[in-house]
Write an enzyme that holds these catalytic residues in place. Structure first.
Site, PDB file in Angstrom:
ATOM      1  N   GLU A  57      68.634   8.323  40.195  1.00 14.70           N
ATOM      2  CA  GLU A  57      67.568   9.329  40.279  1.00 14.70           C
ATOM      3  C   GLU A  57      67.043   9.478  41.700  1.00 14.70           C
ATOM      4  O   GLU A  57      66.730  10.587  42.147  1.00 14.70           O
ATOM      5  CB  GLU A  57      66.422   8.986  39.319  1.00 14.70           C
ATOM      6  CG  GLU A  57      66.734   9.246  37.843  1.00 14.70           C
ATOM      7  CD  GLU A  57      67.620   8.189  37.195  1.00 14.70           C
ATOM      8  OE1 GLU A  57      67.908   7.155  37.852  1.00 14.70           O
ATOM      9  OE2 GLU A  57      68.020   8.391  36.040  1.00 14.70           O
ATOM     10  N   HIS A 124      61.261   7.148  26.442  1.00 15.84           N
ATOM     11  CA  HIS A 124      61.845   8.490  26.341  1.00 15.84           C
ATOM     12  C   HIS A 124      60.793   9.485  25.872  1.00 15.84           C
ATOM     13  O   HIS A 124      61.105  10.451  25.196  1.00 15.84           O
ATOM     14  CB  HIS A 124      63.029   8.504  25.359  1.00 15.84           C
ATOM     15  CG  HIS A 124      64.208   7.709  25.821  1.00 15.84           C
ATOM     16  ND1 HIS A 124      64.246   6.336  25.775  1.00 15.84           N
ATOM     17  CD2 HIS A 124      65.396   8.094  26.360  1.00 15.84           C
ATOM     18  CE1 HIS A 124      65.402   5.906  26.248  1.00 15.84           C
ATOM     19  NE2 HIS A 124      66.127   6.952  26.615  1.00 15.84           N
TER      20      HIS A 124
END
Ligand SMILES: Cc1ncc(C[n+]2csc(CCOP(=O)(O)OP(=O)(O)O)c2C)c(N)n1
Ligand SMILES: [Mg+2]
Lengths: 320, 342
Positions: A57, A124
Site C-alpha cells: 500500500e 475489513h
C-alpha cells in the site's frame, strides 16, 4: 437499474475513456476486476492502463504521487479502507504536503472501500475519513447515493489535490438508482436529503439511509426531521448545516465511525461555536461504540448506529 | 532554479575520464565548502533547524548526480549536496532553503535538506526514510505511460533506511515493474548512533539485491574513480533496460548525524580504517598524482568555490524572510475547496 458499485465502475470507465492521463492501480484490479469488482472488465477495455500492484500500500500510493507529479491522474484502490493505514505515511506526509511545500499539486485519488458489513470484523470494516480529514492538504468525500458515487468520482478526477474517496461497502450492491446522473451538486456542498422543521440530523455515507429510515419512523409519531447529507467531510459545508439548525433549533450528528473526535464532534463544535444562539436544546451526537468493529452480525448490528438507535436519540433530543 | 550543468551524457562519455574526474572533484569541493559554510552559520546562530552534512560521501553522491542527464529524476537524501549540485541545483537554492528565504524553492515552509524542484526532476525528500523510492517509481511509471523512453530515476538511502518497509515495498515494486530505478545505498556504518549490527543481519547489504531480483553492485565510497565507474555503470544499465540497479557504497560518516551531534559513539578503529578516508582528500591527492591538476589549479578551484558560496550566502541574506502576515495559509491547490471558500 444501476448499483452504487456499478456507478463507481462506470465513473472509472468514463475517466479512462475521456482522459489519457488516468490509470488505475491496485491489488487484483486488472483481469480479476478487483475484490469487489469495481474495475470489472476495465483492464480488458483499457489495456496497459489498469495495473495489478503488489501488496504494497505504501508503494501504491507513493508511486501514484510520483506519477501525478509527472502529469498523470492515478486512481488507486485500497482493497479495504483498513489497509490504507499501511499507506498512511505516503498519504498524509507526502501527498498532503507536496503542494504546500513546493507549489506542485498532487492530483491522486485513493479509493477506500469503507465501513462495516455483517461478518467483516475488525480489519475489513473501518471508517477512516476523520483520520485523513485531520491532515491539511487532503479532500475527503463520502458519497451516500449512487448518483454521488458516480458524479463525485468524476469530479474528483478534476481536483488538483489528493482526494480520499470513501465509498461505503454496505451500499455497493443493494443501493440502486434508475440511471446515472447528468448533473450533480459540486463537491463541498451538503444536500438536504429530507426536509423537516423539528430537528436537524447531520450525517454522511451509509448512515444517511439509517437516518432517513429513522426520520420515517418519527414521521409516524408526528415529528419532522430534517436530514442533511454532508457528502464531503473536507471541506465540510457548515453553512448548510447552520441554515438547517436555524430552522429547527436542534441538531443530532450521526456517524458510523468511532466516537472520539471525528466528524460528528467537528459538526457539533462548529454548531456550538458558530450557531450557539440557534439552539433550543443541547446538541447531540451518535456514533459507533468505542471498540473495534465486531465480526458477528449480532454484535455488529448493535455496534453501529441503526435507524432504531437514531430514532431513539432523536426522540431524546426532541423532548429536551 | 536548477542550472543544467554542462556535459550531457554523450559528451561525458566522449570526454576523457580525467575531465569527468576533474568536474566531479569540483562539485565535491563546492559541496564541502558550502556545507562547511552552513555549519559555521549554524554554529553562529544564523541558521535555524537542523544541519546535516554529506562529509565523506561526496564521491558517492557526485557520481550519482553526474550520471544523470536532462529528463532524468533524482530524489536526493540528507547527504547528497555534491550530487544535487552535479544534477543542477544552484548554490542559492541551497543557501536560501537553509536560511528560509521567501523566494527560495521552499519559501520558508520547509527547510535545510527538505527541498527540491519536482517540475525540474529533483524530488523534495520528506523526512520519512524510504518514502522517496516509490515516488521515483511513480515518476518512471508515468514516463512509461507517456512514452518517454530512456529516462532513469535515482535515489539515495542510508544503511538504516534499508530496514524500513517503504524501502522493501519500493524496491520490490520497481523490480516487478522493471523500472529504470537506481538505488544508491550508502552504508556509512551508522544510522544516527545505531551501528550496522543492530540494523541488519546479512553479511553485506548488497546481498539483498538477489532477493528482489535486481542487479547489485558494490563500491568503495571513498574512491571517486570507483564511484564514477560503478554508479555511472549502474545508471547506464538501468537506462539500457536492465531494470532496477542497487548500488551499495561503503564509507564512514565523517560528521555527527547532524551538527547537533558530536558522533562520539563512532569507533576509533573505524575512523582509522580505510573506510574512514576522506574521499575529498583521496581525490585531491589522486588529481595531483595523476597530473590531472596542479596545486595552483586546485587552489584556484577552492577560491572559486568559496566565492560562489559567499555570494550565495550574501544573496540569501538579502532575500526577504517569510512573513506570517503575507503568507498564504492554504494547504490545497484547488482553492475553491478550501473551507471558507465553498
Ligand atoms: C521513518 C523514519 N524513522 C526515523 C527517522 C529519524 N532519522 C533520521 S535520519 C536517521 C538515521 C538514518 O540512518 P541511515 O539511513 O543509515 O542514513 P545516514 O544518516 O547514515 O546517512 C534517523 C533514525 C526518519 N527520518 N524516518
Ligand atoms: Mg548510515
Amino acid at each position: 437499474m444501476i448499483t452504487y458499485l456499478e456507478a463507481i465502475r462506470e465513473a472509472q470507465a468514463h475517466a479512462l475513456a475521456a482522459d489519457p492521463r488516468v490509470y488505475l492501480y491496485g491489488q487484483d484490479i486488472a483481469t480479476f476486476g478487483g475484490a469487489f469488482k469495481a474495475t470489472k472488465n476495465l483492464a480488458q477495455a483499457y489495456p496497459g492502463r489498469v495495473l495489478d500492484s503488489p501488496i504494497s500500500e505504501d508503494a501504491i500510493v507513493g508511486s501514484a504521487i510520483g506519477a501525478a507529479i509527472e502529469g498523470m491522474r492515478p486512481i488507486v484502490e485500497m482493497q479495504f479502507a483498513d489497509f490504507s493505514t499501511v499507506a498512511f505515511n505516503q498519504i498524509v506526509n507526502q501527498a498532503a504536503t507536496l503542494h504546500w511545500r513546493t507549489g506542485v499539486p498532487c492530483p491522486i485519488i485513493v479509493r477506500l472501500p469503507s465501513g462495516g458489513t455483517p461478518g467483516s470484523g475488525p480489519f475489513h470494516s473501518q471508517s477512516l475519513e476523520a483520520i485523513y480529514a485531520h491532515y491539511p492538504g487532503l479532500i475527503i468525500v463520502t458519497p451516500a447515493t449512487v448518483e454521488d458515487a458516480y458524479s463525485m468520482l468524476l469530479e474528483s478526477i478534476t481536483i488538483e489535490d489528493p482526494v480520499i474517496f470513501c465509498e461505503h461497502k454496505y451500499l455497493y450492491y443493494h443501493l440502486k438508482a434508475e440511471s446515472l446522473p447528468s448533473e450533480a451538486l459540486p463537491i463541498g456542498k451538503a444536500r438536504v436529503a429530507r426536509q423537516g422543521r423539528d430537528a436537524t440530523v447531520v450525517t454522511y455515507s451509509a448512515m444517511l439511509h439509517e437516518c432517513l429510515a429513522a426520520a420515517e419512523e418519527l414521521a409516524a409519531e408526528g415529528w419532522e426531521l430534517e436530514v442533511v447529507d454532508l457528502r464531503s467531510i473536507k471541506p465540510i459545508d457548515t453553512d448548510t448545516v447552520l441554515a438547517s439548525v436555524a430552522r429547527t433549533g436542534r441538531v443530532l450528528a450521526v456517524g458510523e465511525a468511532w466516537p472520539w473526535g471525528g466528524v460528528t464532534a467537528e459538526i457539533l463544535a462548529r454548531v456550538a461555536s458558530e450557531g450557539f444562539n440557534l439552539l433550543d436544546a443541547p446538541p447531540m451526537r451518535l456514533n459507533s461504540k468505542d471498540t473495534p468493529v465486531p465480526f458477528h452480525p449480532n454484535l455488529w448490528g448493535t455496534h453501529r448506529p441503526t435507524a432504531q438507535t437514531i430514532a431513539a436519540a432523536a426522540r431524546t433530543l426532541l423532548n429536551k | 532554479m536548477l542550472q543544467k550543468p554542462e556535459g550531457s551524457d554523450s559528451t561525458q562519455r566522449a570526454a576523457n575520464f580525467s575531465e569527468t574526474y576533474r568536474r566531479a572533484y569540483r562539485w565535491m569541493l563546492l559541496a564541502r565548502v558550502a556545507e562547511d559554510k552552513i555549519r559555521s552559520l549554524f554554529l553562529g546562530g544564523k541558521v535555524t533547524g537542523g544541519v546535516f552534512l554529506g562529509k565523506g560521501q561526496e564521491a558517492i553522491s557526485v557520481a550519482t548526480g553526474m550520471a544523470l542527464r536532462d529528463g532524468d529524476i533524482f530524489a536526493p537524501l540528507i547527504r547528497d549536496q555534491a550530487g544535487r549540485f552535479a544534477f543542477g541545483e544552484s548554490v542559492v537554492d541551497f543557501t536560501m532553503t537553509y536560511i528560509g528565504s521567501r523566494s527560495g524553492p521552499m519559501r520558508g515552509r520547509d527547510g535545510n535538506i527538505h527541498r527540491g524542484r519536482p517540475r525540474e526532476g529533483m524530488l523534495p525528500m520528506i523526512s520519512h526514510l524510504g518514502a522517496m523510492v516509490s515516488v521515483v517509481n511513480g515518476v518512471l511509471m508515468a514516463h512509461r505511460f507517456q512514452g518517454r523512453r530512456n529516462t532513469v530515476g535515482a535515489t539515495s538511502l542510508g544503511d538504516g533506511a534499508t530496514s524500513t518497509g517503504a524501502f522493501h515495498e519500493g524496491l520490490n515494486q520497481a523490480a516487478v515493474e522493471k523500472l529504470p530505478l537506481v538505488l544508491v545505498v550508502t552504508n556509512n556504518q551508522y544510522a544516527y548512533s545505531t551501528p550496522t549490527d543492530r540494523q541488519f543481519a546479512c553479511a553485506d547489504l548488497v546481498e539483498k539485491a538477489v532477493g528482489y531480483g535486481v542487479d547489485g553492485h558494490s563500491v568503495d565510497g571513498t574512491d571517486l574513480t570507483s564511484c564514477l565507474k560503478v554508479i555511472g555503470g549502474a545508471v547506464e544499465r538501468a537506462r539500457n533496460g536492465f531494470g532496477p540497479q542497487m548500488v551499495v557504497a561503503t564509507s564512514l560518516r565523517l560528521s555527527g548525524h547532524g551538527e547537533h551531534d558530536d558522533g562520539h559513539y563512532v569507533l576509533p578503529d573505524l575512523k582509522d580504517s580505510a573506510l574512514g578516508r576522506d574521499c575529498l582528500q583521496v581525490s585531491h591527492s589522486h588529481l595531483l598524482k595523476e597530473g590531472w591538476a596542479d596545486q595552483e589549479t586546485l587552489d584556484s578551484w577552492k577560491r572559486d568555490s568559496i566565492s560562489q558560496v559567499d555570494e550565495a550566502v550574501a544573496h540569501a541574506m538579502r532575500e526577504p524572510l517569510p512573513d506570517p502576515a503575507r503568507e498564504d495559509w492554504c494547504a490545497i491547490a484547488s482553492r475553491h475547496l478550501a473551507e471558507g471558500n465553498v
